[in-house]
Design a protein around this motif. Structure first.
Motif, mmCIF file in Angstrom:
data_model
loop_
_atom_site.group_PDB
_atom_site.id
_atom_site.type_symbol
_atom_site.label_atom_id
_atom_site.label_comp_id
_atom_site.label_asym_id
_atom_site.label_seq_id
_atom_site.Cartn_x
_atom_site.Cartn_y
_atom_site.Cartn_z
ATOM 1 N N ILE A 1 0.856 -1.185 0.000
ATOM 2 C CA ILE A 1 0.000 0.000 0.000
ATOM 3 C C ILE A 1 0.889 1.231 0.000
ATOM 4 O O ILE A 1 1.805 1.342 0.815
ATOM 5 C CB ILE A 1 -0.926 0.018 1.231
ATOM 6 N N GLU A 2 0.618 2.132 -0.936
ATOM 7 C CA GLU A 2 1.369 3.385 -0.991
ATOM 8 C C GLU A 2 0.504 4.500 -0.456
ATOM 9 O O GLU A 2 -0.678 4.596 -0.768
ATOM 10 C CB GLU A 2 1.777 3.715 -2.431
ATOM 11 N N VAL A 3 1.113 5.358 0.336
ATOM 12 C CA VAL A 3 0.409 6.499 0.895
ATOM 13 C C VAL A 3 0.824 7.736 0.105
ATOM 14 O O VAL A 3 2.009 7.998 -0.082
ATOM 15 C CB VAL A 3 0.749 6.675 2.394
ATOM 16 N N ILE A 4 -0.151 8.466 -0.385
ATOM 17 C CA ILE A 4 0.110 9.687 -1.140
ATOM 18 C C ILE A 4 -0.053 10.865 -0.198
ATOM 19 O O ILE A 4 -1.097 11.041 0.436
ATOM 20 C CB ILE A 4 -0.845 9.815 -2.333
ATOM 21 N N THR A 5 0.979 11.677 -0.125
ATOM 22 C CA THR A 5 0.955 12.827 0.783
ATOM 23 C C THR A 5 0.580 14.087 0.024
ATOM 24 O O THR A 5 0.529 14.104 -1.211
ATOM 25 C CB THR A 5 2.332 13.016 1.443
#
Length: 101
Positions: free
Chosen positions: A3-7
């Motif tokens: 899972i990638e978190v986009i900031t």
């Protein structure tokens, strides 16, 4: 499955790159337009017959240059003719001039 978190910084960077790409596309110059056109090119652009093009030449609407039996038309002159014959589209079916008092 990772899972990638986009900031917010990622979104700001994406937005900046997107705006730069759009700006670059809008600032590119369109392809160079030919300066001189032959009769068949003018007929295709204006969607007219050979006889109509001849009438435009004869009555002086369109200027031309003849070299060795080939007729050439200046694209700048054609643009001037089109601009000078432009009709304003202010009259509509719902507001015709003849009904306005």
């Amino acid at each position: 499955m990772a899972i990638e978190v986009i900031t917010r910084e990622d979104l700001n960077e994406f937005g900046t790159k997107l705006l730069a790409d759009i700006s670059a596309m809008l600032n590119t110059k369109p392809a160079e337009q030919k300066q001189w056109l032959k009769s068949n090119e003018v007929r295709k652009i204006l969607n007219i017959s050979p006889g109509t093009l001849q009438n435009l030449r004869v009555n002086g609407t369109i200027t031309y240059t003849k070299i060795g039996g080939i007729l050439f038309y200046s694209s700048a002159d054609l643009n001037k003719v089109l601009e000078s014959n432009k009709v304003d589209a202010s009259v509509s079916l719902f507001n015709p001039k003849w009904l306005v008092r």
